[in-house]
Design a protein around this motif. Structure first.
Motif, mmCIF file in Angstrom:
data_model
loop_
_atom_site.group_PDB
_atom_site.id
_atom_site.type_symbol
_atom_site.label_atom_id
_atom_site.label_comp_id
_atom_site.label_asym_id
_atom_site.label_seq_id
_atom_site.Cartn_x
_atom_site.Cartn_y
_atom_site.Cartn_z
ATOM 1 N N MET A 18 -101.060 -10.673 45.925
ATOM 2 C CA MET A 18 -100.413 -10.825 44.620
ATOM 3 C C MET A 18 -101.464 -10.709 43.508
ATOM 4 S SD MET A 18 -98.076 -13.961 43.121
ATOM 5 C CE MET A 18 -99.330 -15.239 43.138
ATOM 6 N N LEU A 31 -92.266 -11.322 42.466
ATOM 7 C CA LEU A 31 -92.782 -10.355 43.447
ATOM 8 C C LEU A 31 -91.710 -9.302 43.755
ATOM 9 C CD1 LEU A 31 -94.633 -12.870 45.794
ATOM 10 C CD2 LEU A 31 -95.710 -11.107 44.377
ATOM 11 N N GLY A 53 -103.907 -15.008 45.993
ATOM 12 C CA GLY A 53 -102.627 -14.512 46.510
ATOM 13 C C GLY A 53 -101.538 -15.578 46.440
ATOM 14 N N PHE A 54 -100.359 -15.189 46.892
ATOM 15 C CA PHE A 54 -99.166 -16.054 46.893
ATOM 16 C C PHE A 54 -98.987 -16.706 48.243
ATOM 17 C CE2 PHE A 54 -94.718 -16.270 48.326
ATOM 18 C CZ PHE A 54 -94.196 -17.169 47.425
HETATM 19 C C1 MLT Z 1 -99.730 -12.532 48.935
HETATM 20 O O1 MLT Z 1 -100.557 -12.795 49.831
HETATM 21 O O2 MLT Z 1 -100.003 -12.655 47.743
HETATM 22 C C2 MLT Z 1 -98.347 -12.088 49.362
HETATM 23 O O3 MLT Z 1 -98.394 -11.637 50.675
HETATM 24 C C3 MLT Z 1 -97.808 -11.038 48.450
HETATM 25 C C4 MLT Z 1 -96.426 -10.595 48.820
HETATM 26 O O4 MLT Z 1 -95.670 -11.365 49.427
HETATM 27 O O5 MLT Z 1 -96.079 -9.454 48.468
#
Ligand code: MLT
Length: 272
Positions: free
Chosen positions: A102, A197, A35-36
């Protein structure tokens, strides 16, 4: 020739990518997408649990972990292109895929556009919807705030949403680990990722076309992509399974790895 181990370097689409590749040659392959704004080490506990029986690959998306940022703007399409080129470079024709948040956006886009390259999908704490105008604006405000207030504040604010209240109460050892991943990401990469995103396309309208085994996992206390969002995706993907992970927020694989791994292993163990 396959290189086994951790932090292996490979140039993909003119960008130096870092990945871990563990497990026996010839075993079924599973690729993990983080994830991001995290990195491949968020999957360490899954890699450890699976590596005796599966070839387990976790890579750093460009701009994250030990992968280069590269010169061009980011988009989910670019991340998908990187994934496919990465698979080509490793001579992986078909694989199981597991993406969190993500990573799930990337996995859904990859499966929509290249269904023949994937055998099964695990979607964790993710969403098929595009950003609303308010969410896009919030991301642009995040960029301004990082410029004005720095990375520490960004990390502190984000962490509150990533973990469940229970993880904070028990002082989870994962909290400082995740904080470190966030602050080690360069601002250049954060800004490019936030734009990617914000600009991503929805994949909900294509979920009915997914014709492969799908497991959806979500932390019961996930504030970013809550169980209702997971349940809406499950309704659209024929035959998909949903499991709600107790004692976990958005980072369900880290906050309750026991339950996460057991659901994951049951699912992939039942695949033909
Ligand atoms: C993530 O965990 O990758 C993010 O929450 C993704 C997002 O900000 O949409």
């Amino acid at each position: 020739m396959r290189h086994k181990g951790n932090n292996i370097k490979l140039t993909v689409n003119n960008c130096n990518v870092s990945y871990n590749d563990e497990g026996p040659d010839g075993a079924p392959i599973i690729i993990f997408i983080h994830g991001f704004p995290l990195n491949k080490s968020m999957w360490d506990k899954q890699v450890k649990a699976l590596k005796d029986n599966y070839r387990v690959i976790a890579y750093d998306i460009r701009g994250h972990g030990n992968s280069e940022v590269g010169a061009i703007d980011f988009s989910i399409d670019l991340f998908v292109n990187d994934l496919l080129s990465f698979m080509d470079a490793l001579k992986i024709e078909k694989t199981m895929l597991c993406g969190l948040s993500m990573g799930g956006y990337i996995a859904l886009n990859a499966i929509e556009n290249h269904p023949g390259r994937f055998k099964a999908l695990v979607l964790s704490d993710t969403n098929c919807r595009a950003d609303t105008p308010e969410a896009k604006e919030k991301r642009m405000n995040t960029i301004i705030s990082i410029k004005e207030n720095g990375l520490d504040k960004f990390a502190n604010d984000l962490i509150i949403n990533l973990f469940s209240a229970e993880s904070f109460k028990k002082n989870s050892e994962e909290i400082p680990v995740v904080r470190e991943m966030i602050v080690k990401t360069t601002t250049q990469s954060l800004f490019k990722s936030l734009h990617a995103l914000a600009e991503r396309k929805e994949t909900c309208s294509k979920l009915a076309e997914i014709k492969m085994p799908v497991l959806i996992l979500v932390g019961k206390e996930d504030k970013i992509t809550p169980p209702e969002v997971a349940s809406a995706m499950q309704e659209k993907i024929e035959g998909s399974q949903l499991s709600i992970i107790e004692h976990a927020g958005h980072l369900s694989n880290m906050e309750n790895e026991g339950e996460f791994n057991s659901q994951l292993m049951k699912f992939i163990g039942n695949l033909k």
